[in-house]
Design an enzyme around this catalytic site. Sequence first.
Site, PDB file in Angstrom:
ATOM      1  N   SER A 114      -3.563  14.802   5.793  1.00 56.03           N
ATOM      2  CA  SER A 114      -4.577  14.379   4.836  1.00 56.03           C
ATOM      3  C   SER A 114      -5.957  14.310   5.489  1.00 56.03           C
ATOM      4  O   SER A 114      -6.076  14.004   6.685  1.00 56.03           O
ATOM      5  CB  SER A 114      -4.229  12.992   4.281  1.00 56.03           C
ATOM      6  OG  SER A 114      -5.292  12.463   3.509  1.00 56.03           O
TER       7      SER A 114
ATOM      8  N   LYS B 122      -2.696  21.057  -5.065  1.00 62.13           N
ATOM      9  CA  LYS B 122      -1.775  19.914  -5.187  1.00 62.13           C
ATOM     10  C   LYS B 122      -2.264  18.980  -6.281  1.00 62.13           C
ATOM     11  O   LYS B 122      -3.436  18.593  -6.310  1.00 62.13           O
ATOM     12  CB  LYS B 122      -1.684  19.164  -3.859  1.00 62.13           C
ATOM     13  CG  LYS B 122      -0.775  17.937  -3.886  1.00 62.13           C
ATOM     14  CD  LYS B 122      -0.635  17.343  -2.496  1.00 62.13           C
ATOM     15  CE  LYS B 122       0.203  16.080  -2.505  1.00 62.13           C
ATOM     16  NZ  LYS B 122      -0.528  14.936  -3.115  1.00 62.13           N
TER      17      LYS B 122
ATOM     18  N   GLN C  67      -4.636  19.088   3.838  1.00 56.14           N
ATOM     19  CA  GLN C  67      -5.034  18.742   2.468  1.00 56.14           C
ATOM     20  C   GLN C  67      -6.490  18.330   2.446  1.00 56.14           C
ATOM     21  O   GLN C  67      -6.889  17.360   3.111  1.00 56.14           O
ATOM     22  CB  GLN C  67      -4.177  17.599   1.924  1.00 56.14           C
ATOM     23  CG  GLN C  67      -4.628  17.165   0.514  1.00 56.14           C
ATOM     24  CD  GLN C  67      -3.900  15.951   0.011  1.00 56.14           C
ATOM     25  OE1 GLN C  67      -2.924  16.051  -0.708  1.00 56.14           O
ATOM     26  NE2 GLN C  67      -4.358  14.762   0.409  1.00 56.14           N
TER      27      GLN C  67
ATOM     28  N   TYR D 167      -9.543  16.649   0.811  1.00 58.67           N
ATOM     29  CA  TYR D 167     -10.102  15.723  -0.173  1.00 58.67           C
ATOM     30  C   TYR D 167     -11.560  16.104  -0.307  1.00 58.67           C
ATOM     31  O   TYR D 167     -12.330  15.968   0.632  1.00 58.67           O
ATOM     32  CB  TYR D 167      -9.932  14.285   0.322  1.00 58.67           C
ATOM     33  CG  TYR D 167     -10.171  13.231  -0.731  1.00 58.67           C
ATOM     34  CD1 TYR D 167     -11.463  12.965  -1.171  1.00 58.67           C
ATOM     35  CD2 TYR D 167      -9.124  12.511  -1.282  1.00 58.67           C
ATOM     36  CE1 TYR D 167     -11.699  12.001  -2.130  1.00 58.67           C
ATOM     37  CE2 TYR D 167      -9.348  11.534  -2.238  1.00 58.67           C
ATOM     38  CZ  TYR D 167     -10.637  11.288  -2.663  1.00 58.67           C
ATOM     39  OH  TYR D 167     -10.867  10.333  -3.614  1.00 58.67           O
TER      40      TYR D 167
ATOM     41  N   TYR E 112       0.838  -1.204   0.000  1.00 55.87           N
ATOM     42  CA  TYR E 112       0.000   0.000   0.000  1.00 55.87           C
ATOM     43  C   TYR E 112       0.873   1.253   0.000  1.00 55.87           C
ATOM     44  O   TYR E 112       0.614   2.215  -0.745  1.00 55.87           O
ATOM     45  CB  TYR E 112      -0.923   0.002   1.214  1.00 55.87           C
ATOM     46  CG  TYR E 112      -1.605   1.338   1.463  1.00 55.87           C
ATOM     47  CD1 TYR E 112      -2.664   1.749   0.659  1.00 55.87           C
ATOM     48  CD2 TYR E 112      -1.168   2.184   2.477  1.00 55.87           C
ATOM     49  CE1 TYR E 112      -3.285   2.979   0.864  1.00 55.87           C
ATOM     50  CE2 TYR E 112      -1.782   3.410   2.695  1.00 55.87           C
ATOM     51  CZ  TYR E 112      -2.833   3.803   1.887  1.00 55.87           C
ATOM     52  OH  TYR E 112      -3.434   5.025   2.089  1.00 55.87           O
TER      53      TYR E 112
ATOM     54  N   GLY F 167       8.447  11.194  -6.014  1.00 56.96           N
ATOM     55  CA  GLY F 167       9.674  10.693  -6.609  1.00 56.96           C
ATOM     56  C   GLY F 167      10.941  10.911  -5.819  1.00 56.96           C
ATOM     57  O   GLY F 167      11.926  10.213  -6.026  1.00 56.96           O
ATOM     58  N   MET F 168      10.968  11.884  -4.913  1.00 60.66           N
ATOM     59  CA  MET F 168      12.192  12.161  -4.150  1.00 60.66           C
ATOM     60  C   MET F 168      12.360  11.145  -3.021  1.00 60.66           C
ATOM     61  O   MET F 168      11.437  10.913  -2.256  1.00 60.66           O
ATOM     62  CB  MET F 168      12.149  13.585  -3.603  1.00 60.66           C
ATOM     63  CG  MET F 168      12.290  14.653  -4.663  1.00 60.66           C
ATOM     64  SD  MET F 168      11.866  16.305  -4.061  1.00 60.66           S
ATOM     65  CE  MET F 168      10.073  16.234  -4.127  1.00 60.66           C
TER      66      MET F 168
ATOM     67  N   HIS G 122       0.561  12.312  -7.405  1.00 60.43           N
ATOM     68  CA  HIS G 122       0.086  11.428  -6.337  1.00 60.43           C
ATOM     69  C   HIS G 122       1.042  10.256  -6.126  1.00 60.43           C
ATOM     70  O   HIS G 122       0.629   9.126  -5.833  1.00 60.43           O
ATOM     71  CB  HIS G 122      -1.321  10.909  -6.669  1.00 60.43           C
ATOM     72  CG  HIS G 122      -2.230  10.831  -5.475  1.00 60.43           C
ATOM     73  ND1 HIS G 122      -2.881  11.924  -4.971  1.00 60.43           N
ATOM     74  CD2 HIS G 122      -2.595   9.788  -4.686  1.00 60.43           C
ATOM     75  CE1 HIS G 122      -3.606  11.560  -3.929  1.00 60.43           C
ATOM     76  NE2 HIS G 122      -3.443  10.268  -3.730  1.00 60.43           N
TER      77      HIS G 122
END
Length: 384
Positions: free
Chosen positions: A113, A258, A134, A136, A31, A315-316, A282
Amino acid sequence: MAEIIIDPKLPSIEHLKAKTKKRIPRFAYEYLSGGCNNEVNLRKNTAEIRDIELKPYYLRDYGGIDMKTELFGHTYDAPFGISPIGLQGLIWPRATEILAKAAHDHNLPFILSTVATADVETVAEITEGKAWFQLYHPAEKELRNKLIKRVDEAGYPVLVILSDVPTFGYRPKEIKNGLSIPPKLTIPNMLQIMANPNWALSTLLAGQPEFKTLKPYVPKGLNLKHLGLFMNKTFNGRMSEDRIKEIRDMWKGKIVMKGAASHEDIQKSIEIGLDGVIISNHGGRQLDAGQSTIAVVSDIIEEFKGKTKIMMDSGMRCGPDIASTLATGAEFAFLGRAPMYGVGAMGKKGGNQAISILKRELQQVMEQLCCERVEDLHKHLIKK
């Protein structure tokens, strides 16, 4: 400011990742680490950051580095923060609280989140009102308004509007593992839990992970199946100009979008009056055929630098990745998986370990380049 202390047994994010993989059930690890479809964009995000090359200048005068970075009126101790991740408590109990505290101790921004496993008020208390939230987007305006009001009353300075989940990503590993809502306790999953007794005992003592912020709005007595149906009905991640304008009118603080990935969306966000964008896909979990985040930054930076705050996540995995991202033109970086690998590997100590590694690595890169300030990293970019 927290002291940089690194446990030498796990001195890199890759070591933390490997330890996490051994310490938690496979379904929880997949996950956290997995992407959508064939995970092409997941791999591309990191690979294309590492295609970037930086030039050192060894014979210039050098007075030492300063990683402090001003963002929305606050000066942070380093140019990166913690990205929002849903269901963090699945990876390790109280993971949200652990990372919020570590970020606050290091004077870094932490983004909570909507579907995290700690609530708005708890994280506000841990971070002394410095966390970001954030959103949603709920399907119903009434719930949206209630959430925004709570976030405002808790003192959050920045609202992050999630724009890149108009539909749920197709994630085969999660489907096979039964981690769609509701989760399924299959025989393989039970065997995985039994094989990880520390995780199982810690989770048992902490209680089943819950969407704590949303708990007041969930009807009582729902079983897992009906909870899943409720969540699917309650949230609609598809954004529009009208939805964002309504939020802009409600929220008096800073607003960031975002998930931006195109010139058109970034231009619209500026016209609506948003204060910044986080270039994101994402974490490679939504559109396998899309661009990497670093490719988007490279594409849009000349047009939009100075018109809006341009940040990036996805990606970092290490300090050099952060340096390369900032050299390309992004003004701030956010990482999700890397800090979570810290908590998965080391529990309460893991947030500090991951952040300390990232800070030390970034410091070393800047010293090697002879780059004194974060905002000068772009001068070391080798353009191809």
